[in-house]
Design a protein around this motif. Structure first.
Motif, PDB file in Angstrom:
ATOM      1  N   ASP A  30      85.920  48.900  79.998  1.00  0.00           N
ATOM      2  CA  ASP A  30      86.770  47.736  80.265  1.00  0.00           C
ATOM      3  C   ASP A  30      86.842  47.425  81.764  1.00  0.00           C
ATOM      4  N   SER A  77      83.494  45.737  82.419  1.00  0.00           N
ATOM      5  CA  SER A  77      83.080  44.808  81.358  1.00  0.00           C
ATOM      6  C   SER A  77      81.585  44.953  81.054  1.00  0.00           C
ATOM      7  N   HIS A  79      87.516  52.435  77.258  1.00  0.00           N
ATOM      8  CA  HIS A  79      87.680  51.278  76.364  1.00  0.00           C
ATOM      9  C   HIS A  79      88.593  51.751  75.225  1.00  0.00           C
ATOM     10  N   GLU A  88      88.169  40.192  76.358  1.00  0.00           N
ATOM     11  CA  GLU A  88      87.240  41.193  76.879  1.00  0.00           C
ATOM     12  C   GLU A  88      87.148  42.404  75.959  1.00  0.00           C
ATOM     13  N   THR A  89      88.299  42.937  75.552  1.00  0.00           N
ATOM     14  CA  THR A  89      88.274  44.171  74.756  1.00  0.00           C
ATOM     15  C   THR A  89      87.600  43.952  73.398  1.00  0.00           C
ATOM     16  N   LEU A 123      83.789  43.434  73.904  1.00  0.00           N
ATOM     17  CA  LEU A 123      83.077  44.683  74.210  1.00  0.00           C
ATOM     18  C   LEU A 123      82.912  45.557  72.972  1.00  0.00           C
ATOM     19  N   GLY A 181      92.566  46.248  79.297  1.00  0.00           N
ATOM     20  CA  GLY A 181      91.731  46.104  80.488  1.00  0.00           C
ATOM     21  C   GLY A 181      92.587  45.941  81.734  1.00  0.00           C
ATOM     22  N   HIS A 201      89.547  38.595  83.728  1.00  0.00           N
ATOM     23  CA  HIS A 201      88.250  38.560  83.028  1.00  0.00           C
ATOM     24  C   HIS A 201      87.811  37.108  82.905  1.00  0.00           C
ATOM     25  N   THR A 257      86.129  40.729  86.352  1.00  0.00           N
ATOM     26  CA  THR A 257      84.869  40.940  85.634  1.00  0.00           C
ATOM     27  C   THR A 257      84.372  39.602  85.100  1.00  0.00           C
ATOM     28  N   GLY A 301      81.718  37.863  82.095  1.00  0.00           N
ATOM     29  CA  GLY A 301      80.974  38.159  80.874  1.00  0.00           C
ATOM     30  C   GLY A 301      80.630  36.896  80.113  1.00  0.00           C
TER      31      GLY A 301
END
Ligand code: ZN
Lengths: 228, 247
Positions: free
Chosen positions: A62, A65, A102, A170-171, A174, B126, B130, B185, B187
């Protein structure tokens, strides 16, 4: 006086009984040897079901990323679908450890099933986008046998895993990418991954990661985000 | 379904669409002062801290849990004020607690002929900020594009916008007087609303910050932290406007 034929008969019977005694003794020794040999072969430790095999996890972080490769070894089932399920359940189990970058909640076997099928096979309930746009004749003219074609993996997650997964772009992304990339790392023919939750199609993992689309495993690592 | 791409207007205002994610029955994540949100927290450090500090835990359990949909609306309204003050024209996809589906969000953005579209999220998982851009591959924009993949014509500019925001967010101190950098970050992911938007589009997700004074965890509900992030986003949009040749 004993007749001659009786003497011969007595001698033959005597020799036969001696011979039979010798044979019986030899058979007994042979049986004993076999028994001892059997005990030795059985051993005193429980036999391993399967030897450990090298496995690659594509582990999510995390903080950055990104995904990173981690190698380990453990016994795996022979059957490919059971094998894929075992790899993914081990991957997701290690995210529950206190050192995880994570963190996910502890969940026993969050992957209910993995179904593998050749790419041109129609997936149940989710027709392939590609086959829909191809001429019908091509369905019958594929030169590749099913055993060499790329595969689609359908990963069925438990409802409780999806419901307790941390909610966030994000989590969730991933977790999905980690599953896709790990499948590809250990079953290289898996080129596409689709997801079910509790046997049904679900819009998102827990509010964010899109589970309605087909993920291309080759793109998973690249899409996992890289620090500029 | 096809989308007719907007024709750029001449000598026009610089329009930013703010898309507060979730709303109505779609509550999004459950946020709390320090990760007490019913098993949703990915913040192990915060949980350990709570265990050690009983008094803090008692106070936190008394705090009202914040839903992500409330936080994203608050962020949208706060960012709108910052942007209007800097001369931007701002369009919001929702201004109250209502359910807006992905198509309606994209329709609102495309009608606005926006120069930048930001979808706003908040999370407990996190750290830092992001930034996400659509995972669609870049295609040459044409007048008619499939509705579900309109963003494919804008991916390159979305990546540039994401870089502009990243540069602003990671600039030392972000003009806040602090020299501790917030981690950012970048992505790519599939984003149904953004995938139908005909504008440079980025999803901005704000997570707790693990670098506060004394390495404390600063939650997304912290107004100072949120303000610092949104000011940096506004500064990033200013530089994006400059790149576009507008003062
Ligand atoms: Zn969200």
């Amino acid at each position: 006086m004993t007749p001659r034929y009786q003497k011969i008969l007595f001698t033959v019977l005597f020799l036969t009984s001696v011979l039979m005694t010798a044979v019986l003794v030899r058979l007994r020794e042979h049986a004993h040897d076999q028994l001892l040999q059997g005990i030795t072969e059985q051993g005193t430790t429980a036999p391993a079901v399967a030897p450990p095999e090298p496995v690659t996890f594509m582990v999510a972080d995390d903080g950055t990323s990104t995904l990173r490769a981690e190698s380990m070894a453990f016994p795996l089932p022979v059957e490919p679908e059971a094998r894929a399920r075992a790899v993914l359940n081990r991957l997701l189990a290690q995210y529950a450890s206190p050192q995880s970058q994570h963190p996910l909640p502890t969940e026993t076997d969050p992957v209910e099933a993995v179904y593998l099928m050749a790419e041109s096979d129609p997936a149940p309930g989710t027709p392939s986008d590609r086959s829909a746009s191809e001429p019908a004749t091509q369905i019958h003219s594929s030169p590749e046998p099913a055993s060499r074609r790329n595969q689609i993996a359908i990963v069925d997650l438990t409802q409780s895993f999806a419901a307790t997964h941390p909610s966030g772009l994000e989590t969730e992304t991933l977790t999905v990418l980690s599953i896709c990339a790990t499948l590809h790392a250990n079953l290289p023919r898996v080129a596409e991954v689709r997801f079910l939750v509790g046997g049904q199609q679900q819009a998102t993992l827990n509010g964010h990661a899109d589970l309605t689309q087909t993920y291309l495993t080759a793109a998973s690592a690249a899409a996992s985000g890289a620090q500029p | 379904m096809l989308c007719v791409l907007p024709v750029p207007a001449q000598a026009r205002r610089f329009v930013v669409v703010l898309d507060a994610a979730h709303g109505g029955a779609d509550t999004g994540a459950v946020l709390s002062a320090a990760g007490t949100a019913g098993g949703q927290s990915g913040d192990r450090q915060a949980l350990e801290k709570q265990t050690l500090d009983k008094q803090a835990l008692e106070k936190q359990t008394l705090d009202k849990q914040t839903l992500e949909k409330e936080m994203t609306l608050a962020m949208s309204q706060q960012l709108r004020a910052l942007l209007v003050a800097r001369g931007f024209t701002v369009v919001e996809t929702r201004e109250n607690d209502q359910l807006v589906d992905a198509d309606a969000r994209a329709v609102a953005a495309n009608r606005a002929h926006a120069d930048a579209c930001l979808t706003l999220h908040a999370t407990e998982a996190g750290t830092g900020v992001h930034l996400f851009v659509s995972s669609l591959g870049q295609l040459q924009p044409t007048l008619l594009m499939p509705w579900k993949t309109v963003q494919a014509g804008w991916v390159q500019s979305s990546l540039k916008l994401s870089s502009a925001l990243h540069a602003s967010l990671t600039a030392t101190g972000n003009g806040s007087g602090s020299d501790v950098e917030i981690p950012v970050t970048m992505g790519r992911t599939s984003l149904p609303a953004i995938d139908s938007m005909a504008c440079p589009a980025v999803a901005v997700e704000v997570a707790p910050w693990h670098g506060g004074a004394g390495s404390e965890v600063v939650d997304v509900t912290d107004l100072d932290y949120r303000t610092r992030v949104l000011q940096a986003v506004a500064a990033g949009l200013l530089s994006w406007r400059s790149e576009a040749g507008q003062p």
